[in-house]
Design a protein around this motif. Sequence first.
Motif, short mmCIF file in Angstrom:
data_model
loop_
_atom_site.label_atom_id
_atom_site.label_comp_id
_atom_site.label_asym_id
_atom_site.label_seq_id
_atom_site.Cartn_x
_atom_site.Cartn_y
_atom_site.Cartn_z
N LEU A 20 0.82 -1.21 0.00
CA LEU A 20 0.00 0.00 0.00
C LEU A 20 0.86 1.26 0.00
O LEU A 20 0.54 2.25 -0.69
CB LEU A 20 -0.93 0.00 1.21
CG LEU A 20 -2.07 -1.02 1.18
CD1 LEU A 20 -2.87 -0.96 2.47
CD2 LEU A 20 -2.99 -0.77 -0.02
N LEU A 23 2.16 1.67 -3.44
CA LEU A 23 1.05 2.10 -4.30
C LEU A 23 0.81 3.60 -4.16
O LEU A 23 0.63 4.31 -5.15
CB LEU A 23 -0.23 1.35 -3.92
CG LEU A 23 -0.62 0.13 -4.75
CD1 LEU A 23 -1.94 -0.42 -4.23
CD2 LEU A 23 -0.75 0.49 -6.22
N LEU A 24 0.75 4.06 -2.93
CA LEU A 24 0.51 5.49 -2.69
C LEU A 24 1.64 6.34 -3.27
O LEU A 24 1.39 7.40 -3.86
CB LEU A 24 0.38 5.75 -1.19
CG LEU A 24 -0.93 5.28 -0.55
CD1 LEU A 24 -0.82 5.35 0.97
CD2 LEU A 24 -2.10 6.13 -1.02
N ARG A 119 -1.54 1.68 -12.65
CA ARG A 119 -1.14 2.72 -11.69
C ARG A 119 -0.82 4.03 -12.39
O ARG A 119 -0.96 5.11 -11.81
CB ARG A 119 0.09 2.24 -10.90
CG ARG A 119 0.55 3.22 -9.81
CD ARG A 119 -0.52 3.42 -8.78
NE ARG A 119 -0.15 4.40 -7.78
CZ ARG A 119 -0.29 5.71 -7.94
NH1 ARG A 119 -0.79 6.19 -9.07
NH2 ARG A 119 0.05 6.54 -6.98
N LEU A 128 -4.35 5.22 -8.93
CA LEU A 128 -4.22 4.59 -7.62
C LEU A 128 -5.40 3.65 -7.36
O LEU A 128 -5.24 2.54 -6.87
CB LEU A 128 -4.14 5.66 -6.54
CG LEU A 128 -4.09 5.18 -5.09
CD1 LEU A 128 -2.86 4.32 -4.84
CD2 LEU A 128 -4.10 6.37 -4.13
N LEU A 129 -6.60 4.10 -7.69
CA LEU A 129 -7.81 3.29 -7.51
C LEU A 129 -7.74 2.00 -8.31
O LEU A 129 -8.04 0.91 -7.81
CB LEU A 129 -9.05 4.10 -7.90
CG LEU A 129 -10.37 3.33 -7.96
CD1 LEU A 129 -10.75 2.80 -6.58
CD2 LEU A 129 -11.48 4.22 -8.52
N PHE A 132 -5.11 -0.35 -6.82
CA PHE A 132 -5.59 -0.87 -5.54
C PHE A 132 -6.69 -1.90 -5.75
O PHE A 132 -6.73 -2.94 -5.08
CB PHE A 132 -6.10 0.26 -4.65
CG PHE A 132 -6.72 -0.25 -3.37
CD1 PHE A 132 -5.92 -0.68 -2.34
CD2 PHE A 132 -8.09 -0.30 -3.22
CE1 PHE A 132 -6.47 -1.18 -1.16
CE2 PHE A 132 -8.66 -0.79 -2.05
CZ PHE A 132 -7.85 -1.22 -1.02
N TRP A 133 -7.61 -1.61 -6.68
CA TRP A 133 -8.68 -2.57 -7.00
C TRP A 133 -8.08 -3.91 -7.44
O TRP A 133 -8.51 -4.97 -6.97
CB TRP A 133 -9.56 -1.98 -8.09
CG TRP A 133 -10.46 -2.97 -8.77
CD1 TRP A 133 -11.52 -3.64 -8.24
CD2 TRP A 133 -10.38 -3.39 -10.15
NE1 TRP A 133 -12.10 -4.46 -9.18
CE2 TRP A 133 -11.43 -4.32 -10.36
CE3 TRP A 133 -9.54 -3.05 -11.20
CZ2 TRP A 133 -11.64 -4.92 -11.60
CZ3 TRP A 133 -9.76 -3.65 -12.44
CH2 TRP A 133 -10.79 -4.57 -12.63
N GLY A 136 -6.25 -5.41 -4.37
CA GLY A 136 -7.21 -5.63 -3.29
C GLY A 136 -8.15 -6.79 -3.55
O GLY A 136 -8.49 -7.54 -2.63
N LEU A 184 -15.88 -0.24 -3.85
CA LEU A 184 -15.04 0.76 -4.52
C LEU A 184 -15.85 1.54 -5.55
O LEU A 184 -15.57 2.72 -5.79
CB LEU A 184 -13.85 0.06 -5.19
CG LEU A 184 -12.80 -0.52 -4.23
CD1 LEU A 184 -11.71 -1.25 -5.01
CD2 LEU A 184 -12.19 0.58 -3.38
#
Length: 259
Positions: A20, A23-24, A119, A128-129, A132-133, A136, A184
Motif C-alpha cells: 500500500l 502504491l501510494l 497505476r 491509484l484506484l 488498488f482494486w 485488493g 469501490l
Amino acid sequence: MSSELRTRSIVGVALIAVALGALLAGGLIFWTLLVVAGVLMQGEWGNLTGATQEQRKAAMFAVSIPLALLCPLAAGIDWPVLIAGAAAFFFVLFTSRSLKLALGIVYICLPIVALLFLRGQVPYAFGLLLAFWTLGLVWATDIGAYFAGRSIGGPKLAPRVSPSKTWAGLAGGVLAALVLGFLLHRFADLPIQLAAASGVLAVAAQLGDLLESHMKRRAGVKDSGTLLPGHGGVMDRLDGVATAAPLAALLYILLGQGG
C-alpha cells in the motif's frame, strides 16, 4: 492463535502495508518494489522448473533487462520493453533449452506491466484506484476463500492439484472480490463494469494459485521459497496477482475507458 498463524498474520499485514505504501508513492518506488519481486519470482520459478543454479541466475539476469526498461526514468511502457522481453525469453530458451524456464519471463513481466499501466492512469487518484482494486481483489479473494473453505468445506475444487481448496472456498473468494469491487464503485467511483468484473478476476486469481500449486506438486516442494516466514516464497504471495493483473488491465482497456 497458534504461533504459525500469528507469524503468518504479522508477515501478511506487513506485506500489505509495504504494498500500500508503494502504491501510494507510485513512480520509482512502486516500480522498484515490482522489480525486486519480479527478479525474486524468476529465481523461484527456476527452482520449480528444475533449472540448474547457472540457468536460474541467467534467467534472473535476463528478466531484469525488460523490468529495468520499465523504469519511469527509462522507456516506461513502450516498444523497447516488448523487444527486450522477447529477447529475454529467447535468450533463456536457447541457453537453457527449457521452454518451462523461459515462460517464467512471460509469467513475471505481464503482471508487472499491467500493474504499472493501471497505476499510471490519470488522474493520479484514478490510477491509484485501479491498481488498488487489482491488488485488493486478490487479497479479498484469498481471505474469502480461506474463511469460506474452512467454515463450509464440501467438495474439493482440484484435489489432485491442491487438496485444501474447495468449491465453497472459490465461491467465498468470488463473493469477497465482488463486495470489494462494488464498495469501490460506491465510495471511490470505480467504473461499474470493472466492479462487476471483480468476480471474474477472482476466478483468475484462484487459477493462478492452482497453477503454482501444480508446479510445486511437480517439483515436490511445499512452498516456492522460504523468504517470507509463514508464507513461503514471493510466488506464494503473488501467484493470484500474476494471473489477475493482466486480465484486469485488459478489462480496463475493453470496458473501463469511457465507462
